[in-house]
Design a protein around this motif. Sequence first.
Motif, PDB file in Angstrom:
ATOM      1  N   VAL A   1      -6.200  -3.071   2.751  1.00 20.47           N
ATOM      2  CA  VAL A   1      -6.969  -2.583   3.901  1.00 20.47           C
ATOM      3  C   VAL A   1      -7.161  -3.691   4.927  1.00 20.47           C
ATOM      4  CG1 VAL A   1      -9.216  -1.688   4.631  1.00 20.47           C
ATOM      5  CG2 VAL A   1      -8.084  -0.730   2.612  1.00 20.47           C
ATOM      6  N   CYS A   2      -7.494  -4.894   4.468  1.00 19.24           N
ATOM      7  CA  CYS A   2      -7.715  -5.999   5.418  1.00 19.24           C
ATOM      8  C   CYS A   2      -6.426  -6.397   6.135  1.00 19.24           C
ATOM      9  CB  CYS A   2      -8.365  -7.190   4.710  1.00 19.24           C
ATOM     10  SG  CYS A   2     -10.081  -6.844   4.250  1.00 19.24           S
ATOM     11  N   ASP A   3      -5.291  -6.340   5.432  1.00 20.41           N
ATOM     12  CA  ASP A   3      -4.012  -6.614   6.093  1.00 20.41           C
ATOM     13  C   ASP A   3      -3.717  -5.553   7.158  1.00 20.41           C
ATOM     14  OD1 ASP A   3      -3.651  -8.849   4.503  1.00 20.41           O
ATOM     15  OD2 ASP A   3      -2.082  -7.950   3.240  1.00 20.41           O
ATOM     16  N   ALA A   4      -3.992  -4.293   6.843  1.00 21.18           N
ATOM     17  CA  ALA A   4      -3.778  -3.215   7.817  1.00 21.18           C
ATOM     18  C   ALA A   4      -4.713  -3.380   9.010  1.00 21.18           C
ATOM     19  CB  ALA A   4      -3.981  -1.862   7.146  1.00 21.18           C
TER      20      ALA A   4
ATOM     21  N   LEU B   1       0.972   0.668  -1.475  1.00 21.18           N
ATOM     22  CA  LEU B   1      -0.476   0.870  -1.514  1.00 21.18           C
ATOM     23  C   LEU B   1      -1.050   0.800  -0.107  1.00 21.18           C
ATOM     24  CD1 LEU B   1      -3.179   1.185  -3.008  1.00 21.18           C
ATOM     25  CD2 LEU B   1      -3.203  -1.318  -3.247  1.00 21.18           C
ATOM     26  N   ARG B   2      -0.635  -0.212   0.638  1.00 19.28           N
ATOM     27  CA  ARG B   2      -1.130  -0.359   2.007  1.00 19.28           C
ATOM     28  C   ARG B   2      -0.801   0.873   2.848  1.00 19.28           C
ATOM     29  NH1 ARG B   2       0.432  -5.047   6.407  1.00 19.28           N
ATOM     30  NH2 ARG B   2      -0.216  -3.820   8.200  1.00 19.28           N
ATOM     31  N   ALA B   3       0.400   1.390   2.727  1.00 16.42           N
ATOM     32  CA  ALA B   3       0.803   2.571   3.499  1.00 16.42           C
ATOM     33  C   ALA B   3      -0.033   3.793   3.108  1.00 16.42           C
ATOM     34  CB  ALA B   3       2.288   2.857   3.299  1.00 16.42           C
ATOM     35  N   ALA B   4      -0.270   3.983   1.813  1.00 14.52           N
ATOM     36  CA  ALA B   4      -1.053   5.141   1.358  1.00 14.52           C
ATOM     37  C   ALA B   4      -2.491   5.049   1.864  1.00 14.52           C
ATOM     38  CB  ALA B   4      -1.033   5.222  -0.164  1.00 14.52           C
ATOM     39  N   LEU B   5      -3.093   3.871   1.781  1.00 11.68           N
ATOM     40  CA  LEU B   5      -4.476   3.701   2.242  1.00 11.68           C
ATOM     41  C   LEU B   5      -4.563   3.830   3.759  1.00 11.68           C
ATOM     42  CD1 LEU B   5      -5.659   0.781  -0.079  1.00 11.68           C
ATOM     43  CD2 LEU B   5      -6.077   3.251  -0.341  1.00 11.68           C
ATOM     44  N   THR B   6      -3.622   3.207   4.460  1.00  7.72           N
ATOM     45  CA  THR B   6      -3.623   3.277   5.923  1.00  7.72           C
ATOM     46  C   THR B   6      -3.468   4.715   6.396  1.00  7.72           C
ATOM     47  OG1 THR B   6      -2.732   1.034   6.085  1.00  7.72           O
ATOM     48  CG2 THR B   6      -2.464   2.445   8.012  1.00  7.72           C
ATOM     49  N   SER B   7      -2.580   5.457   5.775  1.00  6.39           N
ATOM     50  CA  SER B   7      -2.364   6.853   6.148  1.00  6.39           C
ATOM     51  C   SER B   7      -3.650   7.664   5.964  1.00  6.39           C
ATOM     52  CB  SER B   7      -1.236   7.436   5.298  1.00  6.39           C
ATOM     53  OG  SER B   7      -1.102   8.811   5.538  1.00  6.39           O
ATOM     54  N   HIS B   8      -4.324   7.471   4.849  1.00  5.51           N
ATOM     55  CA  HIS B   8      -5.566   8.212   4.602  1.00  5.51           C
ATOM     56  C   HIS B   8      -6.625   7.832   5.632  1.00  5.51           C
ATOM     57  CE1 HIS B   8      -8.271  10.607   2.117  1.00  5.51           C
ATOM     58  NE2 HIS B   8      -9.190   9.712   2.439  1.00  5.51           N
ATOM     59  N   ILE B   9      -6.763   6.553   5.912  1.00  8.76           N
ATOM     60  CA  ILE B   9      -7.755   6.081   6.883  1.00  8.76           C
ATOM     61  C   ILE B   9      -7.438   6.644   8.267  1.00  8.76           C
ATOM     62  CG2 ILE B   9      -8.678   4.039   8.055  1.00  8.76           C
ATOM     63  CD1 ILE B   9      -8.160   2.532   5.347  1.00  8.76           C
ATOM     64  N   GLN B  10      -6.207   6.612   8.669  1.00  7.92           N
ATOM     65  CA  GLN B  10      -5.836   7.122   9.994  1.00  7.92           C
ATOM     66  C   GLN B  10      -6.104   8.616  10.114  1.00  7.92           C
ATOM     67  OE1 GLN B  10      -1.788   5.703  10.242  1.00  7.92           O
ATOM     68  NE2 GLN B  10      -2.405   3.790  11.248  1.00  7.92           N
ATOM     69  N   ARG B  11      -5.826   9.393   9.052  1.00  4.93           N
ATOM     70  CA  ARG B  11      -6.089  10.848   9.074  1.00  4.93           C
ATOM     71  C   ARG B  11      -7.585  11.132   9.192  1.00  4.93           C
ATOM     72  NH1 ARG B  11      -2.493  11.122   5.066  1.00  4.93           N
ATOM     73  NH2 ARG B  11      -4.075  11.380   3.473  1.00  4.93           N
ATOM     74  N   LEU B  12      -8.398  10.366   8.470  1.00  4.81           N
ATOM     75  CA  LEU B  12      -9.841  10.604   8.453  1.00  4.81           C
ATOM     76  C   LEU B  12     -10.534  10.053   9.703  1.00  4.81           C
ATOM     77  CD1 LEU B  12     -12.168  11.732   6.788  1.00  4.81           C
ATOM     78  CD2 LEU B  12     -12.345   9.499   5.687  1.00  4.81           C
ATOM     79  N   ALA B  13      -9.996   8.963  10.257  1.00 10.59           N
ATOM     80  CA  ALA B  13     -10.547   8.298  11.443  1.00 10.59           C
ATOM     81  C   ALA B  13     -12.041   7.959  11.303  1.00 10.59           C
ATOM     82  CB  ALA B  13     -10.295   9.131  12.695  1.00 10.59           C
ATOM     83  N   PRO B  14     -12.398   7.196  10.258  1.00 17.91           N
ATOM     84  CA  PRO B  14     -13.800   6.822  10.092  1.00 17.91           C
ATOM     85  C   PRO B  14     -14.207   5.719  11.071  1.00 17.91           C
ATOM     86  CG  PRO B  14     -12.484   5.710   8.446  1.00 17.91           C
ATOM     87  CD  PRO B  14     -11.548   6.627   9.215  1.00 17.91           C
ATOM     88  N   ASN B  15     -15.519   5.569  11.265  1.00 25.55           N
ATOM     89  CA  ASN B  15     -16.040   4.450  12.049  1.00 25.55           C
ATOM     90  C   ASN B  15     -16.100   3.184  11.202  1.00 25.55           C
ATOM     91  OD1 ASN B  15     -17.509   7.091  12.972  1.00 25.55           O
ATOM     92  ND2 ASN B  15     -17.318   5.764  14.748  1.00 25.55           N
TER      93      ASN B  15
ATOM     94  N   LEU C   1      -2.153  -1.347  -9.129  1.00 24.97           N
ATOM     95  CA  LEU C   1      -2.292  -1.594  -7.692  1.00 24.97           C
ATOM     96  C   LEU C   1      -1.744  -2.944  -7.219  1.00 24.97           C
ATOM     97  CD1 LEU C   1      -5.755   0.052  -6.965  1.00 24.97           C
ATOM     98  CD2 LEU C   1      -3.476   1.081  -7.087  1.00 24.97           C
ATOM     99  N   PRO C   2      -1.934  -4.044  -7.957  1.00 29.00           N
ATOM    100  CA  PRO C   2      -1.397  -5.319  -7.452  1.00 29.00           C
ATOM    101  C   PRO C   2       0.119  -5.306  -7.253  1.00 29.00           C
ATOM    102  CG  PRO C   2      -3.005  -5.743  -9.167  1.00 29.00           C
ATOM    103  CD  PRO C   2      -2.747  -4.250  -9.161  1.00 29.00           C
ATOM    104  N   ALA C   3       0.819  -4.556  -8.068  1.00 25.59           N
ATOM    105  CA  ALA C   3       2.285  -4.516  -7.974  1.00 25.59           C
ATOM    106  C   ALA C   3       2.777  -3.560  -6.893  1.00 25.59           C
ATOM    107  CB  ALA C   3       2.873  -4.099  -9.326  1.00 25.59           C
ATOM    108  N   MET C   4       1.907  -2.764  -6.316  1.00 23.90           N
ATOM    109  CA  MET C   4       2.336  -1.736  -5.361  1.00 23.90           C
ATOM    110  C   MET C   4       2.523  -2.262  -3.943  1.00 23.90           C
ATOM    111  SD  MET C   4       0.359   1.611  -6.650  1.00 23.90           S
ATOM    112  CE  MET C   4       1.436   2.679  -5.715  1.00 23.90           C
ATOM    113  N   GLY C   5       1.833  -3.346  -3.575  1.00 22.91           N
ATOM    114  CA  GLY C   5       2.023  -3.984  -2.285  1.00 22.91           C
ATOM    115  C   GLY C   5       2.036  -3.056  -1.089  1.00 22.91           C
ATOM    116  N   ALA C   6       3.186  -2.991  -0.401  1.00 22.69           N
ATOM    117  CA  ALA C   6       3.326  -2.227   0.838  1.00 22.69           C
ATOM    118  C   ALA C   6       3.103  -0.736   0.617  1.00 22.69           C
ATOM    119  CB  ALA C   6       4.708  -2.465   1.451  1.00 22.69           C
TER     120      ALA C   6
END
Length: 173
Positions: A152-155, A117-131, A110-115
Amino acid sequence: RGREQGSGARAQRVTVSRPAAVDARLLIIAPHMDDESLGCGVLLATHPRKDQAHVLIVTDGSLSPDDSKPDNGEARRLAATREQEARNALAVLGVPAANIALLGLPDGSLPAMGARLRAALTSHIQRLAPNSVFVPFRYDRHPDHLAVNRAVCDAKRAGDIGAAVFEYFVYSR
């Protein structure tokens, strides 16, 4: 929820409450299988709407419990075992099987994945739309945990995530 604190006539009533966002749709992001149970097991077990509790496990579990490099067949067997253990633990905590997602990224990468990783996590969060979204604490000692927190914090800072972000402890030393 209140409880009496102290002894005798000088007891004080202490009220502990949870933010409303925590009792609504939530997503716990676990870098590894078992991080969600270690860090947020009580939260999941006491969530009033189990259908609104979601877990995303980021890595494949192939290096757990240590970081030795197993051969390919052994790594696949270990990853399958770890996935089943996580599903079993989450079932005990009341999380519906449909609310468990796995990204399957290589353990320790994960540390080497950078952008990416951020894109994959952001996409999942946006699809789920949690509070609310829960990630490992920013000063955790594991590099994969730190990478998830940072992504996640950068996003969130960039405005890509509208949910409240909470941090949880996996390792407290």
